[in-house]
Scaffold this active site. Structure first.
Site, mmCIF file in Angstrom:
data_model
loop_
_atom_site.group_PDB
_atom_site.id
_atom_site.type_symbol
_atom_site.label_atom_id
_atom_site.label_comp_id
_atom_site.label_asym_id
_atom_site.label_seq_id
_atom_site.Cartn_x
_atom_site.Cartn_y
_atom_site.Cartn_z
ATOM 1 N N ARG A 107 -85.878 13.048 93.794
ATOM 2 C CA ARG A 107 -85.182 12.809 92.524
ATOM 3 C C ARG A 107 -84.207 13.958 92.357
ATOM 4 N NH1 ARG A 107 -86.212 10.112 87.462
ATOM 5 N NH2 ARG A 107 -85.581 11.344 85.648
ATOM 6 N N HIS A 134 -80.210 4.238 90.473
ATOM 7 C CA HIS A 134 -81.630 4.373 90.120
ATOM 8 C C HIS A 134 -82.347 3.080 90.509
ATOM 9 C CE1 HIS A 134 -85.138 5.966 88.440
ATOM 10 N NE2 HIS A 134 -84.802 6.108 87.166
ATOM 11 N N GLN A 137 -86.022 2.171 89.165
ATOM 12 C CA GLN A 137 -86.071 1.722 87.777
ATOM 13 C C GLN A 137 -85.732 0.248 87.676
ATOM 14 O OE1 GLN A 137 -86.914 3.334 84.726
ATOM 15 N NE2 GLN A 137 -86.868 1.170 84.153
ATOM 16 N N ASP A 222 -79.660 2.538 77.478
ATOM 17 C CA ASP A 222 -80.233 3.752 78.063
ATOM 18 C C ASP A 222 -79.797 4.931 77.208
ATOM 19 O OD1 ASP A 222 -81.495 5.502 79.799
ATOM 20 O OD2 ASP A 222 -79.995 5.347 81.383
ATOM 21 N N CYS A 261 -85.063 2.153 79.789
ATOM 22 C CA CYS A 261 -85.817 2.823 80.852
ATOM 23 C C CYS A 261 -86.539 4.080 80.376
ATOM 24 C CB CYS A 261 -84.920 3.119 82.045
ATOM 25 S SG CYS A 261 -83.637 4.341 81.750
ATOM 26 N N ARG A 289 -93.105 0.517 86.460
ATOM 27 C CA ARG A 289 -92.639 1.476 87.461
ATOM 28 C C ARG A 289 -93.711 1.677 88.536
ATOM 29 N NH1 ARG A 289 -88.638 5.253 86.431
ATOM 30 N NH2 ARG A 289 -88.981 5.768 88.626
#
Length: 305
Positions: A107, A134, A137, A222, A261, A289
């Site tokens: 990450r 991402h 996600q 988001d 998310c 997730r």
């Protein structure tokens, strides 16, 4: 060996197979303690290294629990506590870790670091987030949509706010799985034009939030302000007309789902009555997730697709 740097690395058929696997495994675990391994423990003996150059809650815990439920183990590393944080190259780190572990999740910020890691690793590398995309996600988001009884082909997803990395991966998924994305973004915060072009007519950007949500099956937003982002006040002012509130949700298809998310800033990108309301699927989305990433791991090891 398979890397999962983007959704396109797997392709539409493999993503569909991963989603089906994730849903089946989730249902099979109903009522089990989270620390109990799946009955078949398909990744027993495997070790996942997780490298974090950015803060994380969901990515960290979900990947840790994913490999455990699959029968394997994890090693969590903060970049600042590794030689990577003292100048060792990404390439050298990839070579070293490949001799110790069976897969690497990173990450980070710069997408080029992820690509360099994959280029020099001899084990699968997974994109846990970069500034460009991402994909993990979006696997959870798609799983949540399917789990809610909606079909992906022909679906309309409305995006409100920043043209960021999450939107880039949603747009990528649209082309692979044949649904449509309409993103409403303020001037100066639209997604890269190249990403929209690659969607092969499945995505477009508009200025009007109500145009974006019209007939939408799913409404997504988001966080607007990322950690350490410059000119936060200016960006916040530009974004406020794109806040998801009850009136905007009412303009979508009746019963439309709301996704985010997380982490969320109630009163900024979304109002409390929406994110905590009956149309919100954010807690299922967050849990998914874990289940989606289990199937990503299995795909990387050649057990799916």
């Amino acid at each position: 060996m398979r890397h999962f740097l983007s959704l396109s690395d797997a392709g539409g058929d493999a993503i569909a197979a991963m989603l089906a696997d994730a849903l089946e495994r989730k249902q099979a675990r109903a009522g089990w303690p989270n620390g109990r391994a799946d009955a078949d423990a398909p990744l027993a003996g495997r070790v996942l290294a997780m490298i974090f150059e950015k803060n994380s809650t969901r990515t960290r815990v979900s990947f840790d629990m994913a490999i455990r439920q699959l029968g394997g183990q994890s090693i969590v590393m903060e970049a600042g506590q590794m030689q990577l944080g003292r100048g060792e190259t990404v390439a050298d780190t990839a070579r070293v870790l490949s001799g110790y572990v069976d897969a690497i999740m990173i990450r980070t910020d710069d997408h080029a670091k992820l690509e360099e890691m994959a280029a020099h690793a001899s084990v699968p590398v997974i994109n846990g987030l970069t500034d460009e995309s991402h994909p993990c996600q979006i696997m959870a988001d798609l799983l949540t949509v399917v789990e809610s009884g909606r079909q992906l082909p022909g679906l309309k997803i409305a995006w409100l706010g920043d043209g960021n990395n999450v939107l880039a991966s949603i747009v990528e998924a649209a082309a692979l799985l044949h649904f449509d994305v309409v993103a409403a973004c303020p001037q100066g915060f639209q997604p890269e034009e190249e990403a929209i072009v690659r969607a092969s007519g499945r995505a477009r950007v508009v200025a009007d939030p109500r145009e974006a949500v019209a007939d939408a099956d799913v409404v997504v937003t988001d966080t607007w302000i990322s950690m350490g982002q410059a000119q936060a006040e200016t960006k916040l002012r530009a974004m406020m007309p794109y806040q998801v509130d009850a009136a905007l949700m009412a303009a979508a298809k009746p019963g439309a789902a709301f996704l985010h998310c997380l982490p969320a800033h109630r009163g900024e990108e979304v109002t409390p009555d929406v994110i905590d309301g009956p149309q919100s699927l954010i807690w299922q989305e967050a849990e998914n997730r874990l289940h989606a990433q289990k199937s990503v791991l299995r795909w990387c090891f050649g057990q799916i697709g």
